[in-house]
Design an enzyme around this catalytic site. Structure first.
Site, PDB file in Angstrom:
ATOM      1  N   SER A 177       0.850  -1.060   0.135  1.00 34.83           N
ATOM      2  CA  SER A 177       0.086  -0.072   0.000  1.00 34.83           C
ATOM      3  C   SER A 177       0.894   1.453  -0.030  1.00 34.83           C
ATOM      4  CB  SER A 177      -1.064   0.015   1.217  1.00 34.83           C
ATOM      5  OG  SER A 177      -1.757   1.235   1.142  1.00 34.83           O
ATOM      6  N   HIS A 178       0.560   2.155   1.240  1.00 32.47           N
ATOM      7  CA  HIS A 178       1.375   3.356   1.093  1.00 32.47           C
ATOM      8  C   HIS A 178       2.714   3.411   1.783  1.00 32.47           C
ATOM      9  CE1 HIS A 178      -0.926   1.975   4.599  1.00 32.47           C
ATOM     10  NE2 HIS A 178      -0.021   2.728   5.174  1.00 32.47           N
TER      11      HIS A 178
ATOM     12  N   ASP B  80      -1.997   6.628  -3.355  1.00 34.52           N
ATOM     13  CA  ASP B  80      -1.031   5.805  -2.886  1.00 34.52           C
ATOM     14  C   ASP B  80      -0.347   4.756  -3.829  1.00 34.52           C
ATOM     15  OD1 ASP B  80      -2.946   4.139  -2.533  1.00 34.52           O
ATOM     16  OD2 ASP B  80      -2.260   3.529  -0.657  1.00 34.52           O
TER      17      ASP B  80
ATOM     18  N   ASP C 107      -5.509   2.908  -3.842  1.00 36.41           N
ATOM     19  CA  ASP C 107      -6.585   2.719  -3.208  1.00 36.41           C
ATOM     20  C   ASP C 107      -6.943   3.939  -2.137  1.00 36.41           C
ATOM     21  OD1 ASP C 107      -4.854   1.884  -1.079  1.00 36.41           O
ATOM     22  OD2 ASP C 107      -5.876   0.162  -0.525  1.00 36.41           O
ATOM     23  N   ARG C 108      -5.676   4.741  -1.828  1.00 33.90           N
ATOM     24  CA  ARG C 108      -5.920   5.964  -1.008  1.00 33.90           C
ATOM     25  C   ARG C 108      -6.079   7.213  -1.936  1.00 33.90           C
ATOM     26  NH1 ARG C 108      -2.565   5.369   4.355  1.00 33.90           N
ATOM     27  NH2 ARG C 108      -3.272   3.428   5.346  1.00 33.90           N
TER      28      ARG C 108
ATOM     29  N   LYS D 299     -11.389   0.430  -1.137  1.00 32.66           N
ATOM     30  CA  LYS D 299     -11.260   1.591  -1.182  1.00 32.66           C
ATOM     31  C   LYS D 299     -10.679   2.049  -2.539  1.00 32.66           C
ATOM     32  CE  LYS D 299      -7.205   2.097   2.024  1.00 32.66           C
ATOM     33  NZ  LYS D 299      -7.276   1.350   3.085  1.00 32.66           N
TER      34      LYS D 299
ATOM     35  N   ASP E  79      -0.622   1.563  -4.303  1.00 30.51           N
ATOM     36  CA  ASP E  79      -1.631   0.671  -4.821  1.00 30.51           C
ATOM     37  C   ASP E  79      -2.842   1.233  -5.351  1.00 30.51           C
ATOM     38  OD1 ASP E  79      -2.357   0.800  -2.266  1.00 30.51           O
ATOM     39  OD2 ASP E  79      -3.315  -1.214  -2.123  1.00 30.51           O
TER      40      ASP E  79
HETATM   41  C1  G1P Z   1      -4.008   1.687   8.203  1.00 29.95           C
HETATM   42  C2  G1P Z   1      -5.148   2.533   8.272  1.00 29.95           C
HETATM   43  C3  G1P Z   1      -6.412   1.841   8.087  1.00 29.95           C
HETATM   44  C4  G1P Z   1      -6.321   1.038   6.466  1.00 29.95           C
HETATM   45  C5  G1P Z   1      -5.203   0.353   6.182  1.00 29.95           C
HETATM   46  C6  G1P Z   1      -4.986  -0.171   4.976  1.00 29.95           C
HETATM   47  O1  G1P Z   1      -4.172   0.381   9.059  1.00 29.95           O
HETATM   48  O2  G1P Z   1      -4.982   2.999   9.475  1.00 29.95           O
HETATM   49  O3  G1P Z   1      -7.604   2.588   8.248  1.00 29.95           O
HETATM   50  O4  G1P Z   1      -7.275   0.443   6.164  1.00 29.95           O
HETATM   51  O5  G1P Z   1      -3.936   1.176   6.827  1.00 29.95           O
HETATM   52  O6  G1P Z   1      -4.724   0.819   4.049  1.00 29.95           O
HETATM   53  P1  G1P Z   1      -3.240   0.540  10.559  1.00 29.95           P
HETATM   54  O7  G1P Z   1      -1.785   0.701  10.452  1.00 29.95           O
HETATM   55  O8  G1P Z   1      -3.832   1.472  11.445  1.00 29.95           O
HETATM   56  O9  G1P Z   1      -3.497  -0.804  10.907  1.00 29.95           O
HETATM   57 ZN    ZN Z   2      -3.167   1.347  -0.347  1.00 27.81          ZN
END
Ligand code: G1P
Ligand code: ZN
Length: 541
Positions: free
Chosen positions: A113-114, A277, A281-282, A376, A279
């Site tokens: 992801s991010h 981000d 989704d953000r 998302k 991938d």
């Molecule tokens: C974080 C975000 C959460 C999101 C997840 C995946 O998770 O807080 O809202 O769904 O990334 O993108 P966390 O690191 O808080 O468990």
């Molecule tokens: Zn992501």
């Protein structure tokens, strides 16, 4: 080419977190590490014999190699067909769309992801169900249990599949369909949003900036914003996906998308700015000199989604994760919509969407989406905002001012304390949990605690229960803070402190100033400094 069975032994710590298994890339590169998890995943979902799977990822370092391993294992485990994005690329929402629309048995998404990418950064893998959504806890637990007993895995030994050409090929007996990662997704967006109206708005002079952060949404942003909507070349910045995201941290928030922020807060700022981000989704939404918090973005979309053709009959209901602000609750109440609260993580929204209870969901962590997929969706949120702007003729600052005037403003902020020693973080959480019973009635500065608990969720659709999903302390008058440990980090623990306070009169304060009382009370209750030595958060959003 031959099917081979390789002897292995269980590897500790392969427990999926908030969004699949995330580790340092080098860990995934260790002998048997990925293979063990993939076999456990296949076994945990009841085998893949005769099944159809989507495979793709965000293009980060190791994405290509890992995709070949997964294909070779799917073939050796008897899968009938794999649908793979060209060059092994698929944004997470595009993967979700393919899983749903191509009548598959699910998919494997490679992404952290991010989180940054590269040989010394992060990698991840998760399984999504036939509905296109992340596997629920029951399934991820079954996968984890299987990792503890695994003694062998199956894999084809042979040449890698050439994933550079769109078309159909074979790996053993398994058919491999290599598809354009962008095309079906663009069609889906066109079916939901008023492209001619957005196109006319852009042609009329609303300048758009989309920072793809050297990640997966570059090609999606170009195809949609520049090709389909006529925005000039250069509208998409950092538009070429790179294995290390160009050394950037591909997280669309004011800290990491600082180039975009600087442009949007400067003179001559474009009319609309957004970032996505790793991938895809953000999303982050910014207007000229106007940052839109994700919680507010969700609320604005709830109030205006009917302006987009795909949502013209109104929303079925809305859902937000527990730490997300109650701004959307106020919209739901005014519009007579059911509003659900779920634990952090997109996987909890799937049942509500599948059951027809909600069509819009969001999290404070820059996540917004609808029931068009089961993830998302960053580009979706960008188009929803552009559609709202085109339909109302209003700028981002006007939309926000109108919204707060109508519903009040839920001042909101999240403070992250990163890479804390896990032991210290665990002690902090245990001490906090132990103090909860005695908190009600105590005052901290001007605030008095009304209620304090450890959030548990009962899924109204399947009756499953998830406990310890975050400590919440609510003050008289409704201000609150929430504390939880991240479930996606890969080094030490990250403590997240979520702060919120509603104001219906003063609508233009700086959020940190508006929340000063709550921030001070949170420190008094939690003792972050005493437990960790930290005096200030690493990231404020
Ligand atoms: C974080 C975000 C959460 C999101 C997840 C995946 O998770 O807080 O809202 O769904 O990334 O993108 P966390 O690191 O808080 O468990
Ligand atoms: Zn992501």
């Amino acid at each position: 080419m031959t099917k081979t069975t390789i002897a292995t032994a269980p590897i500790e710590g392969q427990k999926p977190g908030t969004s699949g298994l995330r580790k340092k890339t080098r860990v995934f590169m260790d002998e048997h590490y990925l293979e063990n998890f993939v076999q456990a995943m296949f076994d945990g979902i009841g085998g893949v014999e005769g099944k159809v799977l989507v495979v793709g990822g965000d293009g980060r370092f190791h994405n290509d190699v890992a995709t070949q391993t997964i294909l070779a294992m799917a073939a050796a485990n008897g899968a009938a067909r794999a649908i793979v994005g060209q060059n092994a690329l698929l944004s997470t929402p595009a993967a979700s769309n393919l899983i749903r629309t191509m009548q598959t048995d699910g998919g494997v998404i490679l992404s952290a992801s991010h989180n940054p990418g590269g040989i010394d950064e992060d990698f991840g893998i998760k399984f999504n169900m036939p509905n296109g959504g992340p596997a629920p806890e029951g399934v991820t637990n079954a996968i984890f249990e299987r990792t503890k007993t695994l003694d062998s895995y199956h894999i084809w030994q042979g040449d890698p599949v050439d994933l550079s050409q769109i078309g159909v090929t074979k790996l053993g007996d398994m058919q491999v369909n290599i598809v354009d990662p962008v095309a079906a997704y663009v069609d889906l967006m066109q079916s939901l949003f008023d492209f001619p109206a957005i196109r006319a708005m852009i042609a009329g002079g609303v300048d758009v900036r989309f920072d793809a952060m050297c990640a997966i949404t570059g090609p999606y942003g170009r195809a949609i914003l520049e090709d389909a909507l006529g925005a000039p070349a250069g509208t998409v910045t950092h538009g070429t996906p790179l294995p290390d995201f160009g050394g950037m941290h591909p997280d669309p928030n004011p800290t990491w998308a600082h180039e975009l922020m600087a442009e949007m807060m400067g003179d001559d700022a474009p009319g609309f700015g957004a970032a996505s981000d790793g991938d895809g989704d953000r999303n982050m939404i910014v207007g000229p000199n106007c940052y839109v918090s994700p919680s507010d973005s969700l609320a604005v979309i709830a109030a205006n989604a009917h302006l987009a053709p795909g949502y013209k009959d109104g929303l079925k209901g809305v859902a937000r994760s527990m730490p997300t602000s109650a701004a959307v609750d106020r919209v739901a109440e005014a519009m007579g919509l059911q509003c659900y609260e779920t634990p952090t993580g997109w996987k909890f929204f799937g049942n509500l969407m599948d059951d027809g209870r909600v069509s819009l969901c969001g999290e404070e962590s820059f996540g917004t989406g609808s029931d068009h997929v089961r993830e998302k969706d960053g580009v979706w949120a960008v188009l929803m905002w552009l559609n709202i702007m085109a339909a109302t003729g209003e700028s981002v600052p006007q939309i926000m001012a109108d919204h707060w005037a109508r519903f009040g403003r839920n001042y909101y902020s999240r403070h992250d304390f990163e890479a804390i020693e896990s032991e210290k973080a665990d002690v902090l959480m245990s001490a906090l949990r132990a103090s909860l019973a005695g908190l009600a009635g105590q005052s901290f500065g001007p605030l008095t605690v009304a209620a304090a608990d450890d959030y548990a969720y009962l899924d109204p659709v399947d009756g499953s229960r998830s406990e310890k999903q975050g400590v919440r302390v609510v003050f008289e008058g409704g201000a609150r803070f929430v504390v939880r440990l991240s479930g996606t980090g890969t080094s030490g623990a990250t403590l997240r402190l979520y702060l919120e306070k509603l104001d219906t009169e003063q609508l233009n304060l700086d959020p940190q100033a508006a929340l000063a009382d709550v921030i001070a009370a949170a420190e008094d209750v939690i003792g972050i400094k005493a437990h960790t030595g930290r005096t200030a958060p690493d990231v404020i959003t």
